[in-house]
Design an enzyme around this catalytic site. Structure first.
Site, PDB file in Angstrom:
ATOM      1  N   ASN A  23     -46.742   7.618 -60.287  1.00  0.00           N
ATOM      2  CA  ASN A  23     -45.310   7.489 -60.009  1.00  0.00           C
ATOM      3  C   ASN A  23     -44.481   8.628 -60.578  1.00  0.00           C
ATOM      4  O   ASN A  23     -43.319   8.770 -60.222  1.00  0.00           O
ATOM      5  CB  ASN A  23     -44.800   6.134 -60.502  1.00  0.00           C
ATOM      6  CG  ASN A  23     -45.363   5.000 -59.648  1.00  0.00           C
ATOM      7  OD1 ASN A  23     -45.923   5.253 -58.575  1.00  0.00           O
ATOM      8  ND2 ASN A  23     -45.258   3.772 -60.124  1.00  0.00           N
ATOM      9  N   ARG A 123     -37.362  -4.162 -50.329  1.00  0.00           N
ATOM     10  CA  ARG A 123     -37.228  -2.807 -50.860  1.00  0.00           C
ATOM     11  C   ARG A 123     -36.169  -1.993 -50.109  1.00  0.00           C
ATOM     12  O   ARG A 123     -36.448  -0.976 -49.486  1.00  0.00           O
ATOM     13  CB  ARG A 123     -38.578  -2.125 -50.877  1.00  0.00           C
ATOM     14  CG  ARG A 123     -39.592  -3.044 -51.506  1.00  0.00           C
ATOM     15  CD  ARG A 123     -40.780  -2.507 -52.123  1.00  0.00           C
ATOM     16  NE  ARG A 123     -40.610  -1.477 -53.120  1.00  0.00           N
ATOM     17  CZ  ARG A 123     -41.663  -0.748 -53.539  1.00  0.00           C
ATOM     18  NH1 ARG A 123     -42.834  -0.942 -53.006  1.00  0.00           N
ATOM     19  NH2 ARG A 123     -41.486   0.178 -54.453  1.00  0.00           N
ATOM     20  N   ASP A 309     -45.324  -3.528 -62.825  1.00  0.00           N
ATOM     21  CA  ASP A 309     -46.597  -3.007 -62.301  1.00  0.00           C
ATOM     22  C   ASP A 309     -47.800  -3.454 -63.132  1.00  0.00           C
ATOM     23  O   ASP A 309     -48.937  -3.164 -62.759  1.00  0.00           O
ATOM     24  CB  ASP A 309     -46.563  -1.479 -62.241  1.00  0.00           C
ATOM     25  CG  ASP A 309     -45.564  -0.985 -61.222  1.00  0.00           C
ATOM     26  OD1 ASP A 309     -45.255   0.224 -61.228  1.00  0.00           O
ATOM     27  OD2 ASP A 309     -45.063  -1.803 -60.433  1.00  0.00           O
ATOM     28  N   ARG A 401     -54.932   3.735 -53.592  1.00  0.00           N
ATOM     29  CA  ARG A 401     -53.607   4.351 -53.617  1.00  0.00           C
ATOM     30  C   ARG A 401     -53.211   4.718 -55.036  1.00  0.00           C
ATOM     31  O   ARG A 401     -52.466   5.667 -55.262  1.00  0.00           O
ATOM     32  CB  ARG A 401     -52.556   3.385 -53.056  1.00  0.00           C
ATOM     33  CG  ARG A 401     -52.710   3.055 -51.596  1.00  0.00           C
ATOM     34  CD  ARG A 401     -51.532   2.277 -51.091  1.00  0.00           C
ATOM     35  NE  ARG A 401     -50.276   2.951 -51.418  1.00  0.00           N
ATOM     36  CZ  ARG A 401     -49.073   2.480 -51.086  1.00  0.00           C
ATOM     37  NH1 ARG A 401     -48.960   1.333 -50.446  1.00  0.00           N
ATOM     38  NH2 ARG A 401     -47.979   3.140 -51.389  1.00  0.00           N
TER      39      ARG A 401
HETATM   40  C1  EPZ Z   1     -40.772   2.368 -58.436  1.00  0.00           C
HETATM   41  O1  EPZ Z   1     -40.464   1.831 -57.171  1.00  0.00           O
HETATM   42  C2  EPZ Z   1     -42.298   2.433 -58.509  1.00  0.00           C
HETATM   43  N1  EPZ Z   1     -42.814   3.304 -57.455  1.00  0.00           N
HETATM   44  C3  EPZ Z   1     -42.884   1.024 -58.341  1.00  0.00           C
HETATM   45  O2  EPZ Z   1     -44.304   1.128 -58.497  1.00  0.00           O
HETATM   46  C4  EPZ Z   1     -42.329   0.142 -59.459  1.00  0.00           C
HETATM   47  O3  EPZ Z   1     -42.810  -1.172 -59.296  1.00  0.00           O
HETATM   48  C5  EPZ Z   1     -40.792   0.140 -59.393  1.00  0.00           C
HETATM   49  O4  EPZ Z   1     -40.299   1.505 -59.488  1.00  0.00           O
HETATM   50  C6  EPZ Z   1     -40.170  -0.672 -60.522  1.00  0.00           C
HETATM   51  O5  EPZ Z   1     -40.576  -0.156 -61.752  1.00  0.00           O
HETATM   52  C7  EPZ Z   1     -42.726   4.646 -57.623  1.00  0.00           C
HETATM   53  O6  EPZ Z   1     -42.228   5.138 -58.613  1.00  0.00           O
HETATM   54  C8  EPZ Z   1     -43.272   5.483 -56.517  1.00  0.00           C
HETATM   55  P1  EPZ Z   1     -36.824   0.371 -57.854  1.00  0.00           P
HETATM   56  P2  EPZ Z   1     -38.930   1.860 -56.636  1.00  0.00           P
HETATM   57  O7  EPZ Z   1     -35.914   1.126 -56.972  1.00  0.00           O
HETATM   58  O8  EPZ Z   1     -38.260   3.089 -57.103  1.00  0.00           O
HETATM   59  C9  EPZ Z   1     -34.330  -3.034 -55.711  1.00  0.00           C
HETATM   60  C10 EPZ Z   1     -46.554   0.748 -57.978  1.00  0.00           C
HETATM   61  O9  EPZ Z   1     -47.234  -0.286 -57.973  1.00  0.00           O
HETATM   62  N2  EPZ Z   1     -33.653  -1.940 -55.000  1.00  0.00           N
HETATM   63  O10 EPZ Z   1     -36.717   0.555 -59.339  1.00  0.00           O
HETATM   64  O11 EPZ Z   1     -38.950   1.548 -55.203  1.00  0.00           O
HETATM   65  C11 EPZ Z   1     -35.784  -3.169 -55.300  1.00  0.00           C
HETATM   66  O12 EPZ Z   1     -35.900  -3.953 -54.130  1.00  0.00           O
HETATM   67  C12 EPZ Z   1     -45.148   0.742 -57.406  1.00  0.00           C
HETATM   68  O13 EPZ Z   1     -46.918   1.853 -58.457  1.00  0.00           O
HETATM   69  C13 EPZ Z   1     -32.537  -2.231 -54.233  1.00  0.00           C
HETATM   70  O14 EPZ Z   1     -32.110  -3.380 -54.145  1.00  0.00           O
HETATM   71  O15 EPZ Z   1     -38.336   0.613 -57.434  1.00  0.00           O
HETATM   72  C14 EPZ Z   1     -36.404  -3.841 -56.495  1.00  0.00           C
HETATM   73  O16 EPZ Z   1     -36.179  -5.230 -56.413  1.00  0.00           O
HETATM   74  C15 EPZ Z   1     -44.787  -0.606 -56.792  1.00  0.00           C
HETATM   75  N3  EPZ Z   1     -31.912  -1.214 -53.572  1.00  0.00           N
HETATM   76  C16 EPZ Z   1     -35.606  -3.265 -57.682  1.00  0.00           C
HETATM   77  O17 EPZ Z   1     -34.407  -2.716 -57.102  1.00  0.00           O
HETATM   78  C17 EPZ Z   1     -32.352   0.087 -53.654  1.00  0.00           C
HETATM   79  O18 EPZ Z   1     -31.737   0.986 -53.056  1.00  0.00           O
HETATM   80  C18 EPZ Z   1     -36.315  -2.150 -58.434  1.00  0.00           C
HETATM   81  O19 EPZ Z   1     -36.697  -1.183 -57.480  1.00  0.00           O
HETATM   82  C19 EPZ Z   1     -33.501   0.356 -54.439  1.00  0.00           C
HETATM   83  C20 EPZ Z   1     -34.127  -0.671 -55.110  1.00  0.00           C
END
Ligand code: EPZ
Length: 422
Positions: A23, A123, A309, A401
């Protein structure tokens, strides 16, 4: 689709090298789009998600050369040919959306497909679009694609107040703000170590950024960014995953490159569960203090809280813990899909909305189970280490992945594990 076959009951003894963070790498790679000079990443993990990001950057016209068996990525985006991130690539990996900020900042335009839903949740991208609009971008959704355009004079600094911390939205805004005119302040920014690693790389490229790792990040825009060479930070999720392994089946493993500061809240839970973690010169040495771990309650939170995670992995451990544990998943709306698969192995788990109650049993029994997402897949393999008999985990493309050759790393420590092509 390959499967992984695990025969339980063997203790683990040996060392496991921890790779660079998936990540972190997935946000460092798009940073090449911010500069016309070369960006080289070392300690890159060998994962299918990295191959997907490579394909995406190449589809934009960037050059990405994989060296030293994939551990070094030499990149350059001197001549981009398009600013459209195609659905066929984006749908496979949500992190593709991290090209949005850099393309907008350097080229003034970006067309990025919405990733579509994924197994663990809807997401959305509203925080990404909100943050970039605070920098002057105009973004509209057409035919499933986000069409983003910077103002004529380019992006300009702004104040962003996120309603909740988002890793990806923070990364997109930080990258875009490095080339915006003026000062950008991000409040309620995500604090994950992968963001700290991204900022360290951007600073080497000439960016002026302060506050990474805290909830407020300030960026002074500059006219251009140069090239850099950057070592990808250790993967704290792979680290945490393998720290749990000896807790399932006994033994002791040393995790090369492991760092306590990357897994603070997680280590507190391991200590309460009866797992001993000792810092060594090479990393972290981990073993189970006695025959059975204690049940602990877990709530997943943004960093520095317990990482979502690692929720599937610790749930699998709680299946044979002494007592009952309650796990609350606060980050994603559908991240308990490993639970019914663990129940097939004899676990006692009840899921109600965002809560899962796990009542520990003496032993799990091997079974045929199916991986549903990346972290669920590794939790089933870990459960197989503790189970009586044989466990076959199917659909391990999910696994590849985010984990380099699990069968080699665990097999080198004595696990009876093999990949079965099918
Ligand atoms: C990152 O995803 C990681 N992926 C995820 O890892 C990790 O689970 C997640 O952060 C939380 O720590 C990468 O870094 C590539 P967020 P990301 O935006 O950035 C909501 C793995 O297994 N949200 O922090 O997509 C979202 O739905 C993966 O390696 C909105 O509502 O996570 C979630 O409920 C899975 N609107 C929460 O925020 C937005 O515009 C946190 O998501 C963006 C997010």
């Amino acid at each position: 689709m390959d499967s992984i076959l695990v025969r339980g009951g063997r203790e683990l003894h040996g060392v496991i090298p921890i790779a660079g963070a998936k990540n972190a790498c997935l946000t460092l790679m798009p940073a090449t789009l911010l500069s016309d000079e070369p960006l080289t990443l070392t300690n890159a993990p060998r994962l299918s998600d990295i191959k997907t990001m490579t394909a995406l950057l190449q589809s934009l016209g960037a050059e990405v050369t994989s060296l030293q068996d994939g551990k070094v990525l030499a990149m350059s985006s001197h001549d981009l040919t398009t600013h459209v991130a195609d659905y066929e690539i984006v749908r496979k990996m949500r992190a593709s959306n991290l090209v949005l900020g850099p393309l907008l900042a350097r080229h003034g335009h970006a067309v990025v497909s919405l990733p579509g839903g994924c197994a663990i949740g809807a997401r959305p991208m509203d925080l990404h679009t909100y943050g970039l609009e605070c920098l002057g971008a105009s973004i509209e959704l057409k035919d499933g694609y986000l069409h983003a355009t910077a103002p004529l004079g380019g992006l300009r600094g702004g104040v962003i107040e996120f309603r909740m911390p988002s890793v990806g939205a923070t990364e997109n805004v930080v990258m875009a703000a490095t080339l915006a005119k003026g000062t950008t302040v991000i409040r309620n920014a995500a604090r994950e170590p992968e963001i700290v690693d991204l900022v360290r790389c951007l600073r080497k490229m000439g960016a002026e950024i302060e506050g990474e790792g805290s909830s407020t990040i300030t960026i002074q825009g500059v006219d251009r960014l140069g090239g850099a060479t950057h070592q990808v930070v250790t993967d704290r999720i792979e680290l945490g995953t393998y720290m749990l392994a000896p807790a399932f089946c006994g033994g002791e493993v040393e995790l090369l490159g492991g760092r306590i500061d990357l897994v603070g809240a997680f280590c507190e839970k391991l200590d309460a569960a009866g797992v001993q973690v000792e810092e060594t010169e090479r990393g972290l040495k981990v073993r189970r203090k006695n025959g059975r771990v204690n049940a602990v309650d877990v709530v997943t939170e943004p960093f520095p809280g317990f990482p979502t995670d690692l929720q599937a992995q610790i749930m699998a451990l709680m299946c044979t813990a002494n007592g009952t544990s309650v796990l609350e998943e606060r980050i994603f709306e559908n991240r308990f899909m490993h639970a019914p698969e663990l129940v097939r192995m004899g676990a006692k788990i009840e899921v109600h909305g965002g809560h899962a109650t796990v009542t520990g049993v003496e032993r799990l029994r091997g079974a045929r189970v199916m991986a549903t997402d990346l972290r669920a897949s590794i939790s089933l393999i870990l459960a197989g280490l503790a189970a009586e008999g044989e466990t076959v985990v199917s659909r391990v493309y999910h696994l590849d992945r985010g984990y380099e050759r699990v069968e080699d790393k665990l097999g080198a420590c004595g696990a009876l594990i093999e990949r079965v092509a099918s």
